[in-house]
Write an enzyme that holds these catalytic residues in place. Structure first.
Site, short mmCIF file in Angstrom:
data_model
loop_
_atom_site.label_atom_id
_atom_site.label_comp_id
_atom_site.label_asym_id
_atom_site.label_seq_id
_atom_site.Cartn_x
_atom_site.Cartn_y
_atom_site.Cartn_z
N TRP A 58 0.88 -1.18 0.00
CA TRP A 58 0.00 0.00 0.00
C TRP A 58 0.92 1.23 0.00
O TRP A 58 1.79 1.35 0.88
CB TRP A 58 -0.87 -0.06 1.26
CG TRP A 58 -1.84 1.06 1.44
CD1 TRP A 58 -2.69 1.58 0.49
CD2 TRP A 58 -2.09 1.79 2.64
NE1 TRP A 58 -3.45 2.57 1.04
CE2 TRP A 58 -3.10 2.73 2.36
CE3 TRP A 58 -1.57 1.74 3.94
CZ2 TRP A 58 -3.61 3.60 3.32
CZ3 TRP A 58 -2.07 2.61 4.90
CH2 TRP A 58 -3.07 3.53 4.59
N ASP A 83 -0.66 -5.17 9.64
CA ASP A 83 -1.64 -4.19 9.17
C ASP A 83 -2.86 -4.98 8.72
O ASP A 83 -2.78 -5.78 7.80
CB ASP A 83 -1.04 -3.39 8.00
CG ASP A 83 -1.97 -2.27 7.57
OD1 ASP A 83 -3.05 -2.11 8.17
OD2 ASP A 83 -1.61 -1.54 6.61
N LYS A 117 -13.34 -0.89 5.78
CA LYS A 117 -13.92 -1.78 4.75
C LYS A 117 -14.96 -2.70 5.36
O LYS A 117 -16.03 -2.90 4.80
CB LYS A 117 -12.84 -2.65 4.10
CG LYS A 117 -11.56 -1.94 3.77
CD LYS A 117 -11.66 -1.12 2.51
CE LYS A 117 -10.79 0.10 2.63
NZ LYS A 117 -9.73 0.27 1.74
N1 PMP Z 1 -3.57 -0.55 5.29
C1 PMP Z 1 -3.89 -1.07 4.11
C2 PMP Z 1 -3.06 -2.17 3.56
C3 PMP Z 1 -4.98 -0.58 3.40
O1 PMP Z 1 -5.29 -1.11 2.21
C4 PMP Z 1 -5.74 0.47 3.96
C5 PMP Z 1 -6.92 1.01 3.23
N2 PMP Z 1 -6.70 1.37 1.92
C6 PMP Z 1 -5.36 0.97 5.21
C7 PMP Z 1 -4.28 0.42 5.85
C8 PMP Z 1 -6.04 2.05 5.97
O2 PMP Z 1 -7.22 2.55 5.59
P1 PMP Z 1 -8.09 3.45 6.55
O3 PMP Z 1 -7.21 4.49 7.12
O4 PMP Z 1 -9.14 4.00 5.67
O5 PMP Z 1 -8.63 2.55 7.60
#
Ligand code: PMP
Length: 408
Positions: A136, A217, A253
């Site tokens: 990411w 993560d 999500k």
């Molecule tokens: N880590 C990963 C690998 C992700 O894909 C995402 C969302 N795209 C996130 C962290 C964090 O997203 P959010 O801050 O919206 O919870």
């Protein structure tokens, strides 16, 4: 003060730039496969039915107010989040060696983890953090901001479109003791390729041998396979193995609470005599970091998630909603694969159905990505990643034709 040499123009965020280009496109059949958010079969955002219910419960509470949450967040939320990710029967919870703070969604949890590590492990020199190649994109920015040196471990094999497990393991074997290894708990972004349970065991073994520190993560628990316990296998396994570790957990999500920024950061101490003590000290420092960064986290999303997570009936309804989302995505994988088979599109497309979660790495080149955008008005990131959630029964065949055309 701020001339070009001091503050140069920054490039536009590639993903948000892509979204803007899609919005400007007036072609009727345009397809958005860049988005990192779930869409229903009509390409519309989906408010989970259980979230609607929780929202009504929340709004009907006569005592609801807008006071600050505590620094560590809403207690009903953090304790439920902890049970969810560690497993309700986790020894780490029973033995009081898990500390949890509510964060600004997953991003905030990744940042808090990075900040904590860089502050307390600075001597004799800050540890290197290993990120998967690819990962990411925001990981690079977040860890750069907190001055942790970054290295990569091989992850995706362009040849097999599967995990490069040998490459991964051999890099871990040569990593300096004490290095941090960032691991995607499930539904790897951007590749959609996860280690098998057996491969996770091999990763854990080498990490224990080499004294490497796991940083999980977890942005897609339950969203990937539809099963909450299947999607947190790796985390539970590492804890069972007695690792000290940290976890960034997102509810964006799996609850569809993207903009509400509900997430949590967890520290788990290794089992043993002073584990409770370690946990208390770590939690006290995390609270100070949190105070200086955000004072206290936002309430709304955490309240919604807490209502659902703490009520067995609503929890079961949430699991149904998770199966609806993951099931639709799995159906779209099958539909895409079968359309490509029918068209006899050159190449092997088995990875479309073997990859998991929201994203799929198609393996097409940047040139082909630009061609599919120009000619077919299909938008995806330059690395050939598509969001499966952007496909539906109305556009999957159109997309298969477009893909077939640009790879021929
Ligand atoms: N880590 C990963 C690998 C992700 O894909 C995402 C969302 N795209 C996130 C962290 C964090 O997203 P959010 O801050 O919206 O919870």
């Amino acid at each position: 003060l701020f001339d070009e040499n001091v503050v140069p123009q920054a490039p536009e965020d590639p993903l948000f730039g892509l979204m803007a280009a899609y919005r400007r496109d007036t072609f009727e059949k345009k397809v958005d496969l860049g988005i990192g958010a779930y869409r229903d079969n009509n390409a519309k955002p989906w408010v989970l039915p259980v979230v609607k219910k929780a929202d009504e419960i929340l709004r009907s509470d006569p005592n609801l107010n807008h006071e600050y949450l505590p620094i560590a967040g809403l207690a009903e939320f953090t304790s439920a989040a902890q049970k969810l990710i560690l497993g309700p029967a986790s020894p780490a919870i029973k033995e009081g060696r898990a500390a949890t703070l509510q964060t600004i969604s997953g991003t905030g949890a990744v940042h808090l983890g990075g900040l904590f590590l860089s502050k307390f492990l600075a001597k004799p020199h800050p540890p290197t953090i290993y990120l998967s190649n690819p990962t990411w994109a925001n990981h690079n920015q977040i860890f750069t901001n907190v001055h942790l040196p970054i290295k990569q471990y091989p992850y995706f094999s362009a040849k097999t479109k599967m995990l490069d497990c040998d490459g991964l393991l051999s890099t871990l074997k040569s990593a300096e003791q004490g290095s941090i290894i960032l691991l995607h708990a499930c539904a790897h972004n951007p590749t959609g390729v996860d280690p098998t349970q057996d491969q996770w065991k091999q990763i854990a073994e080498i990490m224990r041998e080499r004294k490497l520190f796991p940083f999980f993560d977890c942005a897609y628990q339950g969203f990937a396979s539809g099963s909450l316990s299947q999607d947190n296998f790796a985390i539970r396994y590492f804890i069972e193995q007695g690792f000290e570790l940290i976890i960034a957990q997102s509810f964006a999500k799996n609850f569809g609470l993207y903009g509400e920024r509900a997430g949590a950061f967890h520290f788990v101490a290794a089992p043993g005599g002073n584990a409770g003590d370690v946990t208390k000290r770590v939690a006290s420092q995390l609270a100070i970091l949190q105070r200086s960064e955000i004072s206290n986290p936002p309430a709304y999303g955490a309240r919604i998630a807490a209502i659902v997570l703490n009520d067995p009936k609503l929890f079961a309804e949430w699991e149904d909603d998770l199966r609806t989302m993951s099931g639709r995505i799995i159906d779209m994988r099958k539909a895409l694969k079968s359309s490509l088979d029918k068209l006899q599109t050159p190449g092997n497309w088995d990875h479309i159905t073997s990859q998991i979660g929201m994203f799929s790495f198609t393996g097409i080149s940047e040139k082909q990505v630009l061609a599919i955008r120009e000619k077919w008005h299909v938008y995806m990131t330059k690395n050939g990643r598509i969001s499966m959630a952007g496909l539906n029964t109305g556009n999957v065949e159109y997309f298969a034709k477009a893909l077939d055309d640009v790879v021929r």
